[in-house]
Design a protein around this motif. Structure first.
Motif, PDB file in Angstrom:
ATOM      1  N   PRO A 239       0.827  -1.214   0.000  1.00 18.72           N
ATOM      2  CA  PRO A 239       0.000   0.000   0.000  1.00 18.72           C
ATOM      3  C   PRO A 239       0.856   1.257   0.000  1.00 18.72           C
ATOM      4  CG  PRO A 239      -0.807  -1.577   1.613  1.00 18.72           C
ATOM      5  CD  PRO A 239       0.510  -2.092   1.145  1.00 18.72           C
ATOM      6  N   HIS A 240       0.433   2.229  -0.779  1.00 12.22           N
ATOM      7  CA  HIS A 240       1.153   3.499  -0.897  1.00 12.22           C
ATOM      8  C   HIS A 240       0.338   4.564  -0.175  1.00 12.22           C
ATOM      9  CE1 HIS A 240       4.014   6.176  -3.090  1.00 12.22           C
ATOM     10  NE2 HIS A 240       3.048   7.059  -2.874  1.00 12.22           N
ATOM     11  N   ILE A 241       0.882   5.098   0.906  1.00 12.92           N
ATOM     12  CA  ILE A 241       0.180   6.082   1.735  1.00 12.92           C
ATOM     13  C   ILE A 241       0.781   7.457   1.515  1.00 12.92           C
ATOM     14  CG2 ILE A 241      -0.558   6.715   4.062  1.00 12.92           C
ATOM     15  CD1 ILE A 241      -1.597   3.988   3.088  1.00 12.92           C
ATOM     16  N   LEU A 242      -0.056   8.423   1.198  1.00 16.80           N
ATOM     17  CA  LEU A 242       0.358   9.817   1.088  1.00 16.80           C
ATOM     18  C   LEU A 242       0.147  10.479   2.451  1.00 16.80           C
ATOM     19  CD1 LEU A 242       1.177  12.416  -0.375  1.00 16.80           C
ATOM     20  CD2 LEU A 242      -1.196  12.609  -1.192  1.00 16.80           C
ATOM     21  N   LEU A 243       1.219  10.957   3.049  1.00 13.17           N
ATOM     22  CA  LEU A 243       1.161  11.616   4.349  1.00 13.17           C
ATOM     23  C   LEU A 243       1.341  13.115   4.133  1.00 13.17           C
ATOM     24  CD1 LEU A 243       1.107  11.631   7.445  1.00 13.17           C
ATOM     25  CD2 LEU A 243       3.557  11.053   7.418  1.00 13.17           C
TER      26      LEU A 243
ATOM     27  N   ILE B 241       5.571  11.747   1.277  1.00 14.90           N
ATOM     28  CA  ILE B 241       5.338  12.869   2.181  1.00 14.90           C
ATOM     29  C   ILE B 241       5.141  14.159   1.400  1.00 14.90           C
ATOM     30  CG2 ILE B 241       6.368  14.288   4.011  1.00 14.90           C
ATOM     31  CD1 ILE B 241       7.902  11.698   4.856  1.00 14.90           C
ATOM     32  N   ALA B 242       4.113  14.906   1.797  1.00 20.42           N
ATOM     33  CA  ALA B 242       3.859  16.230   1.223  1.00 20.42           C
ATOM     34  C   ALA B 242       3.733  17.204   2.392  1.00 20.42           C
ATOM     35  CB  ALA B 242       2.585  16.222   0.382  1.00 20.42           C
ATOM     36  N   ALA B 243       4.552  18.263   2.389  1.00 24.11           N
ATOM     37  CA  ALA B 243       4.600  19.175   3.536  1.00 24.11           C
ATOM     38  C   ALA B 243       3.820  20.465   3.322  1.00 24.11           C
ATOM     39  CB  ALA B 243       6.058  19.500   3.876  1.00 24.11           C
ATOM     40  N   THR B 244       3.233  20.647   2.144  1.00 23.25           N
ATOM     41  CA  THR B 244       2.416  21.829   1.869  1.00 23.25           C
ATOM     42  C   THR B 244       1.115  21.401   1.211  1.00 23.25           C
ATOM     43  OG1 THR B 244       3.242  22.226  -0.382  1.00 23.25           O
ATOM     44  CG2 THR B 244       4.523  23.179   1.444  1.00 23.25           C
ATOM     45  N   GLY B 245       0.134  22.313   1.235  1.00 22.85           N
ATOM     46  CA  GLY B 245      -1.140  22.008   0.601  1.00 22.85           C
ATOM     47  C   GLY B 245      -1.029  21.755  -0.895  1.00 22.85           C
TER      48      GLY B 245
ATOM     49  N   ALA C 134      -1.818  13.812  -4.465  1.00 26.79           N
ATOM     50  CA  ALA C 134      -3.091  13.088  -4.382  1.00 26.79           C
ATOM     51  C   ALA C 134      -3.696  12.869  -5.756  1.00 26.79           C
ATOM     52  CB  ALA C 134      -4.069  13.854  -3.492  1.00 26.79           C
ATOM     53  N   GLY C 135      -3.442  13.796  -6.674  1.00 26.30           N
ATOM     54  CA  GLY C 135      -4.003  13.672  -8.015  1.00 26.30           C
ATOM     55  C   GLY C 135      -3.165  12.838  -8.964  1.00 26.30           C
ATOM     56  N   SER C 136      -2.013  12.362  -8.489  1.00 22.83           N
ATOM     57  CA  SER C 136      -1.103  11.622  -9.370  1.00 22.83           C
ATOM     58  C   SER C 136      -1.543  10.189  -9.625  1.00 22.83           C
ATOM     59  CB  SER C 136       0.302  11.604  -8.756  1.00 22.83           C
ATOM     60  OG  SER C 136       0.317  10.780  -7.599  1.00 22.83           O
ATOM     61  N   GLY C 137      -2.399   9.664  -8.747  1.00 23.83           N
ATOM     62  CA  GLY C 137      -2.822   8.272  -8.880  1.00 23.83           C
ATOM     63  C   GLY C 137      -1.905   7.276  -8.199  1.00 23.83           C
ATOM     64  N   ARG C 138      -0.825   7.766  -7.567  1.00 23.20           N
ATOM     65  CA  ARG C 138       0.123   6.852  -6.913  1.00 23.20           C
ATOM     66  C   ARG C 138      -0.408   6.328  -5.584  1.00 23.20           C
ATOM     67  NH1 ARG C 138       3.536  11.130  -8.540  1.00 23.20           N
ATOM     68  NH2 ARG C 138       3.463  12.015  -6.436  1.00 23.20           N
ATOM     69  N   ALA C 139      -1.136   7.169  -4.860  1.00 22.61           N
ATOM     70  CA  ALA C 139      -1.510   6.847  -3.483  1.00 22.61           C
ATOM     71  C   ALA C 139      -2.757   5.969  -3.418  1.00 22.61           C
ATOM     72  CB  ALA C 139      -1.733   8.131  -2.682  1.00 22.61           C
ATOM     73  N   ASP C 140      -2.771   5.092  -2.423  1.00 20.78           N
ATOM     74  CA  ASP C 140      -3.959   4.293  -2.123  1.00 20.78           C
ATOM     75  C   ASP C 140      -4.824   4.977  -1.075  1.00 20.78           C
ATOM     76  OD1 ASP C 140      -3.336   1.938  -3.758  1.00 20.78           O
ATOM     77  OD2 ASP C 140      -1.660   1.684  -2.378  1.00 20.78           O
ATOM     78  N   LEU C 141      -4.196   5.860  -0.275  1.00 21.75           N
ATOM     79  CA  LEU C 141      -4.918   6.563   0.802  1.00 21.75           C
ATOM     80  C   LEU C 141      -4.080   7.762   1.215  1.00 21.75           C
ATOM     81  CD1 LEU C 141      -6.788   5.137   3.847  1.00 21.75           C
ATOM     82  CD2 LEU C 141      -4.881   6.686   4.280  1.00 21.75           C
ATOM     83  N   MET C 142      -4.747   8.831   1.639  1.00 22.02           N
ATOM     84  CA  MET C 142      -4.037  10.009   2.150  1.00 22.02           C
ATOM     85  C   MET C 142      -4.392  10.258   3.606  1.00 22.02           C
ATOM     86  SD  MET C 142      -3.721  13.943   0.704  1.00 22.02           S
ATOM     87  CE  MET C 142      -5.467  14.201   0.401  1.00 22.02           C
ATOM     88  N   VAL C 143      -3.362  10.492   4.420  1.00 24.49           N
ATOM     89  CA  VAL C 143      -3.523  10.977   5.786  1.00 24.49           C
ATOM     90  C   VAL C 143      -3.258  12.473   5.719  1.00 24.49           C
ATOM     91  CG1 VAL C 143      -2.685  10.874   8.158  1.00 24.49           C
ATOM     92  CG2 VAL C 143      -2.807   8.778   6.782  1.00 24.49           C
ATOM     93  N   LEU C 144      -4.247  13.277   6.041  1.00 22.83           N
ATOM     94  CA  LEU C 144      -4.227  14.713   5.732  1.00 22.83           C
ATOM     95  C   LEU C 144      -4.341  15.576   6.987  1.00 22.83           C
ATOM     96  CD1 LEU C 144      -4.455  17.040   3.611  1.00 22.83           C
ATOM     97  CD2 LEU C 144      -6.932  16.601   3.594  1.00 22.83           C
TER      98      LEU C 144
END
Length: 224
Positions: free
Chosen positions: A2-6, A30-34, A41-51
């Motif tokens: 699973p690929h998680i976007l944090l 990891i993304a540190a800015t909005g 999130a729009g790239s299609g890589r992530a399975d879920l985002m923790v926001l």
């Protein structure tokens, strides 16, 4: 895997959550800015985002609003210090799948991620953690030392967990502060030293060695 976007801008929290997710078998982006979070999130890589809501440049609510406006169904768990009823309702109205206030327990976050993904590849928390004659019982929230039950405070338990997860490895004061007191510590305090002393009293002073100038190490017997 699973690929998680944090999406989180606080380095201590980022390190704490990312290391836990990686240990559970996830890959973490990891993304540190909005704007960075929205792009990832729009790239299609992530399975879920923790926001996180309090992101710089574009807050989490706006990230979520724009993401849903694009038609994205990416599962999103909001993780934020903003825990008022109004913020919680706003999060769900903008399209969040779940909402967790800070401070939080990592094992609860992991359970929620697994539930949203329905993915058995994400390792669940074990019932216990065993190193030599030390057994950390997650259900009873206590430690067994050579067959003897030892009750621990919440912080002592979290500190013991770090040592048992990393036997014979030196853990620096900064690492322990980040992992055990991730959300509410004073970097100038001596809290690590105090709790190491408490833990030594309960498990034996010889089990936790001080490595001068570097940190502390859980000592395990040499093989054979």
């Amino acid at each position: 895997m699973p690929h998680i976007l944090l999406a989180e801008d606080e380095p201590r929290i980022t390190s704490f959550v990312a290391s836990g997710l990686e240990a559970a078998g996830c890959t973490v982006e990891i993304a540190a800015t909005g704007p960075a979070a929205l792009e990832a999130a729009g790239s299609g890589r992530a399975d879920l985002m923790v926001l996180d809501i309090g992101l710089p440049a574009l807050d989490g609510f706006e990230v979520l609003r724009r993401l849903r406006a694009r038609g994205s169904a990416l599962p999103v768990i909001i993780l934020t210090a903003r825990d008022s009823a109004e913020d919680t309702v706003a999060g769900f109205e903008e399209g969040a799948n779940d909402y967790m206030p800070k401070p939080f327990r990592f094992d609860e976050l992991l359970v929620r991620i697994r539930a949203r993904l329905g993915d058995s590849r994400i390792a669940s928390s074990p019932a216990s953690l065993v190193v030599d004659d030390l057994e950390l019982d997650y259900r009873a929230r206590r430690l067994v030392v050579a067959g003897r039950l030892v009750d621990l405070s919440a912080r002592e338990f979290a500190l013991a967990e770090q040592f048992l997860r990393n036997p014979d490895q030196v853990l620096s004061r900064e690492q322990l502060l980040s992992r055990v007191w991730a959300l509410d510590f004073d970097p100038a305090s001596n809290v690590v030293e105090v709790y190491v002393r408490y833990l030594r009293r309960k498990i034996g002073s010889e089990r936790i060695a001080t490595v001068r100038g570097m940190g502390y190490r859980l000592v395990t017997p040499a093989p054979g």
